[in-house]
Design a protein around this motif. Structure first.
Motif, PDB file in Angstrom:
ATOM      1  N   ASP A   1     -21.655  -9.263   6.929  1.00 35.79           N
ATOM      2  CA  ASP A   1     -22.263  -8.568   8.028  1.00 35.79           C
ATOM      3  C   ASP A   1     -22.464  -9.478   9.094  1.00 35.79           C
ATOM      4  O   ASP A   1     -22.361  -9.475  10.083  1.00 35.79           O
ATOM      5  CB  ASP A   1     -23.173  -7.588   7.649  1.00 35.79           C
ATOM      6  N   GLN A   2     -23.521 -10.682   8.646  1.00 33.80           N
ATOM      7  CA  GLN A   2     -24.186 -11.360   9.534  1.00 33.80           C
ATOM      8  C   GLN A   2     -22.923 -12.132  10.386  1.00 33.80           C
ATOM      9  O   GLN A   2     -23.309 -12.234  11.814  1.00 33.80           O
ATOM     10  CB  GLN A   2     -25.416 -12.194   8.946  1.00 33.80           C
ATOM     11  N   THR A   3     -22.295 -12.503   9.625  1.00 36.31           N
ATOM     12  CA  THR A   3     -21.106 -13.322  10.417  1.00 36.31           C
ATOM     13  C   THR A   3     -20.615 -12.319  11.507  1.00 36.31           C
ATOM     14  O   THR A   3     -20.171 -12.837  12.699  1.00 36.31           O
ATOM     15  CB  THR A   3     -20.011 -13.797   9.467  1.00 36.31           C
TER      16      THR A   3
ATOM     17  N   ILE B   1     -21.477  -9.820  12.943  1.00 37.41           N
ATOM     18  CA  ILE B   1     -22.376  -9.119  13.998  1.00 37.41           C
ATOM     19  C   ILE B   1     -22.456 -10.327  14.769  1.00 37.41           C
ATOM     20  O   ILE B   1     -22.596  -9.893  16.389  1.00 37.41           O
ATOM     21  CB  ILE B   1     -23.680  -8.660  13.423  1.00 37.41           C
ATOM     22  N   GLU B   2     -22.636 -11.444  14.588  1.00 34.20           N
ATOM     23  CA  GLU B   2     -22.840 -12.571  15.435  1.00 34.20           C
ATOM     24  C   GLU B   2     -21.412 -12.889  16.340  1.00 34.20           C
ATOM     25  O   GLU B   2     -21.464 -12.916  17.570  1.00 34.20           O
ATOM     26  CB  GLU B   2     -22.851 -13.866  14.768  1.00 34.20           C
TER      27      GLU B   2
ATOM     28  N   ASP C   1     -24.805  -1.064   8.056  1.00 30.21           N
ATOM     29  CA  ASP C   1     -25.464  -1.968   8.787  1.00 30.21           C
ATOM     30  C   ASP C   1     -24.837  -2.518   9.917  1.00 30.21           C
ATOM     31  O   ASP C   1     -25.459  -2.697  10.939  1.00 30.21           O
ATOM     32  CB  ASP C   1     -25.773  -3.122   7.623  1.00 30.21           C
ATOM     33  N   GLN C   2     -23.288  -2.696  10.035  1.00 28.71           N
ATOM     34  CA  GLN C   2     -22.599  -3.066  11.222  1.00 28.71           C
ATOM     35  C   GLN C   2     -22.931  -1.759  12.198  1.00 28.71           C
ATOM     36  O   GLN C   2     -23.180  -2.129  13.469  1.00 28.71           O
ATOM     37  CB  GLN C   2     -21.336  -3.248  10.862  1.00 28.71           C
TER      38      GLN C   2
ATOM     39  N   ALA D   1     -26.275  -2.255  13.724  1.00 25.81           N
ATOM     40  CA  ALA D   1     -26.386  -3.324  14.570  1.00 25.81           C
ATOM     41  C   ALA D   1     -25.495  -3.150  16.067  1.00 25.81           C
ATOM     42  O   ALA D   1     -25.957  -3.462  17.168  1.00 25.81           O
ATOM     43  CB  ALA D   1     -25.729  -4.512  13.962  1.00 25.81           C
TER      44      ALA D   1
END
Ligand code: AP5
Ligand code: MG
Length: 191
Positions: free
Chosen positions: A62-64, A66-67, A92-93, A96
């Protein structure tokens, strides 16, 4: 702005219908799958990470993702709206994305869920696999992608039901007939 999420399992026609939507409504198309495949082609650091997940039919963390989305959204100016294809793929996406858009006083206006049964998905993707060169268009990875969709992505539907923007679209039949259903749904949205 008119912001659309086009949603559905692998092979449901998100990319095919996005092309028609951007043509008719003049929106910017953001496909996370396409962004990642470009990074893989360029053999970038991000591409190397993405490939290790995509080849197995798993989701990139997710973090990748979302960035990537944040960067992409920041780079836009003066657009009529955006169609998000292949994102969000986890709850979560989705959360975000809502926060990102809120910073610009925006929100998702409609979520279109392309409904296609599993057998049809597999048939479409196997057929495409004969010509696409996509490393994830083989039976084993297709089945894994569908499982990952059911486990991790399907719950996103509930998120948009709560948001009040969830719109199911029958995703089988002629491409133009499906596009008519989509256009009617978009035209019914007041922005
Ligand atoms: P992504 O590129 O998004 O692939 P996907 O979701 O698996 O979906 P596809 O692109 O294969 O299908 P589509 O729904 O766009 O259908 P299409 O129009 O092409 O993601 C790939 C990978 O990247 C993921 O597995 C993951 O690893 C990673 N990733 C991407 N986004 C991510 C995210 N947000 N978070 C984490 N990881 C992420 O149509 C399919 C075929 O059917 C085509 O050949 C088409 O011609 C045909 N077709 C279309 N409509 C019809 C019709 N009506 N009748 C007959 N055939 C049709
Ligand atoms: Mg696609």
């Amino acid at each position: 702005m008119l912001n659309i999420v086009i949603f559905g399992p692998p092979g449901s026609g998100k990319g095919t219908q996005s092309e028609k939507i951007i043509e008719k409504y003049g929106l910017v198309h953001i496909s996370t799958g396409e962004i990642l495949r470009k990074e893989i082609k360029d053999d970038s650091d991000l591409g190397k990470i993405a490939k290790s997940f995509i080849d197995k039919g798993e989701l990139v963390p997710d973090q990748t993702i979302i960035e990537i989305l944040e960067k992409k959204l920041e780079s836009l100016s003066n657009v009529k709206g955006v169609i998000f294809d292949g994102f969000p793929r986890t709850v979560d996406q989705a959360v975000a994305l809502k926060k990102m858009l809120q910073r610009h006083g925006e929100d998702v206006n409609v979520m279109l869920n392309l409904e296609v049964d599993r057998q049809e998905l597999i048939a479409r993707l196997l057929k495409r696999g004969q010509v696409s060169g996509r490393s994830d268009d083989n039976l084993e990875t297709i089945e894994k992608r569908i499982r990952v969709y059911e486990e991790r992505t399907f719950p996103v539907i509930d998120f948009y039901k709560k948001e009040g923007t969830y719109t199911p679209i029958r995703g089988v039949g002629e491409i133009n007939d499906i596009f008519k259903r989509i256009s009617d749904a978009i035209d019914a949205v007041k922005v």
